[in-house]
Motif scaffolding. Sequence first.
Motif, PDB file in Angstrom:
ATOM      1  N   GLY A 217      -8.350 -16.240  -3.380  1.00 13.77           N
ATOM      2  CA  GLY A 217      -7.409 -15.549  -4.817  1.00 13.77           C
ATOM      3  C   GLY A 217      -7.639 -14.901  -4.920  1.00 13.77           C
ATOM      4  O   GLY A 217      -7.015 -13.531  -4.897  1.00 13.77           O
ATOM      5  N   VAL A 218      -9.419 -14.195  -6.094  1.00 11.91           N
ATOM      6  CA  VAL A 218      -9.348 -13.346  -7.003  1.00 11.91           C
ATOM      7  C   VAL A 218      -9.805 -12.338  -5.948  1.00 11.91           C
ATOM      8  O   VAL A 218      -9.188 -11.010  -6.254  1.00 11.91           O
ATOM      9  CB  VAL A 218     -10.940 -14.024  -6.947  1.00 11.91           C
ATOM     10  N   TYR A 219     -10.222 -12.337  -4.800  1.00  8.60           N
ATOM     11  CA  TYR A 219     -11.024 -11.016  -3.452  1.00  8.60           C
ATOM     12  C   TYR A 219      -9.329 -10.981  -3.365  1.00  8.60           C
ATOM     13  O   TYR A 219      -9.764  -9.459  -2.689  1.00  8.60           O
ATOM     14  CB  TYR A 219     -11.641 -11.829  -2.524  1.00  8.60           C
ATOM     15  N   PHE A 220      -8.647 -11.030  -2.524  1.00 12.33           N
ATOM     16  CA  PHE A 220      -7.348 -10.313  -2.125  1.00 12.33           C
ATOM     17  C   PHE A 220      -6.704 -10.382  -3.139  1.00 12.33           C
ATOM     18  O   PHE A 220      -6.173  -9.051  -3.040  1.00 12.33           O
ATOM     19  CB  PHE A 220      -6.857 -11.752  -0.854  1.00 12.33           C
ATOM     20  N   THR A 221      -6.276 -10.712  -4.430  1.00 11.66           N
ATOM     21  CA  THR A 221      -5.546  -9.665  -4.973  1.00 11.66           C
ATOM     22  C   THR A 221      -5.827  -8.566  -5.878  1.00 11.66           C
ATOM     23  O   THR A 221      -5.771  -7.651  -5.532  1.00 11.66           O
ATOM     24  CB  THR A 221      -5.366 -11.084  -6.554  1.00 11.66           C
ATOM     25  N   PHE A 222      -7.697  -8.407  -5.904  1.00 13.78           N
ATOM     26  CA  PHE A 222      -8.382  -7.382  -6.262  1.00 13.78           C
ATOM     27  C   PHE A 222      -7.880  -6.500  -5.364  1.00 13.78           C
ATOM     28  O   PHE A 222      -7.771  -5.552  -5.425  1.00 13.78           O
ATOM     29  CB  PHE A 222      -9.825  -7.758  -6.302  1.00 13.78           C
ATOM     30  N   ALA A 223      -8.356  -6.387  -3.966  1.00 13.45           N
ATOM     31  CA  ALA A 223      -8.505  -5.863  -2.768  1.00 13.45           C
ATOM     32  C   ALA A 223      -6.744  -5.788  -2.580  1.00 13.45           C
ATOM     33  O   ALA A 223      -5.835  -4.380  -2.531  1.00 13.45           O
ATOM     34  CB  ALA A 223      -8.385  -6.320  -1.168  1.00 13.45           C
ATOM     35  N   ALA A 224      -5.874  -5.900  -3.178  1.00  7.35           N
ATOM     36  CA  ALA A 224      -4.195  -5.410  -2.812  1.00  7.35           C
ATOM     37  C   ALA A 224      -3.790  -4.569  -4.268  1.00  7.35           C
ATOM     38  O   ALA A 224      -2.784  -3.601  -3.994  1.00  7.35           O
ATOM     39  CB  ALA A 224      -3.811  -6.722  -3.158  1.00  7.35           C
ATOM     40  N   VAL A 225      -4.553  -4.683  -5.345  1.00 15.16           N
ATOM     41  CA  VAL A 225      -4.602  -3.403  -6.337  1.00 15.16           C
ATOM     42  C   VAL A 225      -5.428  -2.957  -6.533  1.00 15.16           C
ATOM     43  O   VAL A 225      -4.993  -1.574  -6.586  1.00 15.16           O
ATOM     44  CB  VAL A 225      -4.641  -4.500  -7.309  1.00 15.16           C
ATOM     45  N   GLN A 226      -7.126  -3.260  -6.404  1.00 14.20           N
ATOM     46  CA  GLN A 226      -7.800  -1.801  -5.893  1.00 14.20           C
ATOM     47  C   GLN A 226      -8.044  -1.806  -4.824  1.00 14.20           C
ATOM     48  O   GLN A 226      -9.429  -0.656  -4.899  1.00 14.20           O
ATOM     49  CB  GLN A 226      -8.268  -2.433  -7.116  1.00 14.20           C
ATOM     50  N   GLY A 227      -7.657  -2.035  -3.722  1.00 18.33           N
ATOM     51  CA  GLY A 227      -8.040  -1.305  -2.315  1.00 18.33           C
ATOM     52  C   GLY A 227      -8.199  -0.387  -1.923  1.00 18.33           C
ATOM     53  O   GLY A 227      -7.683   0.659  -2.725  1.00 18.33           O
ATOM     54  N   ASP A 228      -8.320   0.158  -0.850  1.00 20.98           N
ATOM     55  CA  ASP A 228      -8.481   1.310  -0.159  1.00 20.98           C
ATOM     56  C   ASP A 228      -6.619   1.879   0.135  1.00 20.98           C
ATOM     57  O   ASP A 228      -6.169   2.372   0.147  1.00 20.98           O
ATOM     58  CB  ASP A 228      -8.649   1.484   1.184  1.00 20.98           C
ATOM     59  N   TYR A 229      -5.325   0.549   0.626  1.00 14.91           N
ATOM     60  CA  TYR A 229      -4.540   0.701   0.616  1.00 14.91           C
ATOM     61  C   TYR A 229      -4.231  -0.586  -0.382  1.00 14.91           C
ATOM     62  O   TYR A 229      -3.048  -1.057  -0.641  1.00 14.91           O
ATOM     63  CB  TYR A 229      -4.611  -0.494   2.002  1.00 14.91           C
ATOM     64  N   GLY A 230      -3.969  -0.210  -1.082  1.00 10.24           N
ATOM     65  CA  GLY A 230      -3.668  -1.210  -2.617  1.00 10.24           C
ATOM     66  C   GLY A 230      -2.756  -0.202  -3.281  1.00 10.24           C
ATOM     67  O   GLY A 230      -2.496   0.669  -3.404  1.00 10.24           O
ATOM     68  N   LEU A 231      -2.349  -0.706  -4.637  1.00 11.59           N
ATOM     69  CA  LEU A 231      -1.011  -0.200  -5.211  1.00 11.59           C
ATOM     70  C   LEU A 231      -1.326   1.037  -5.844  1.00 11.59           C
ATOM     71  O   LEU A 231      -1.042   2.153  -6.031  1.00 11.59           O
ATOM     72  CB  LEU A 231      -0.658  -1.442  -7.127  1.00 11.59           C
ATOM     73  N   PHE A 232      -2.879   0.972  -6.608  1.00 12.27           N
ATOM     74  CA  PHE A 232      -3.566   2.101  -6.786  1.00 12.27           C
ATOM     75  C   PHE A 232      -3.827   3.828  -6.449  1.00 12.27           C
ATOM     76  O   PHE A 232      -3.287   4.379  -6.298  1.00 12.27           O
ATOM     77  CB  PHE A 232      -4.542   1.836  -7.969  1.00 12.27           C
TER      78      PHE A 232
END
Length: 99
Positions: free
Chosen positions: A22-37
């Motif tokens: 859960g932590v990994y996918f949340t981090f990826a959703a925010v900071q990843g290549d296709y994330g919010l940032f």
Amino acid sequence: MNRTTRPALGMLVFFAVAFALGVYFTFAAVQGDYGLFRRAEIDAEARDLAVQLAAVQAQVNEMENLTKRLSDDFLDLDLLDEQARSILGMLRADEIVIR
């Protein structure tokens, strides 16, 4: 007694793995290549590029106008006179140059 500790350990491992995922996918959703940032960066870059496109389009329109005004079909004598004076550095007898 051995049976009661084993299921608790299995549940603890299960919840630890589930939490880590859960932590990994949340981090990826925010900071990843296709994330919010990354999405915010792409939107800002798109706005900057739209402004640059508008500036370049204005320059192209100005150049097309000048080219048309100096063409064989449509000759703007004032523009021709301005260009000749600028390039050749010529003046009329009644003009004064201020530098």
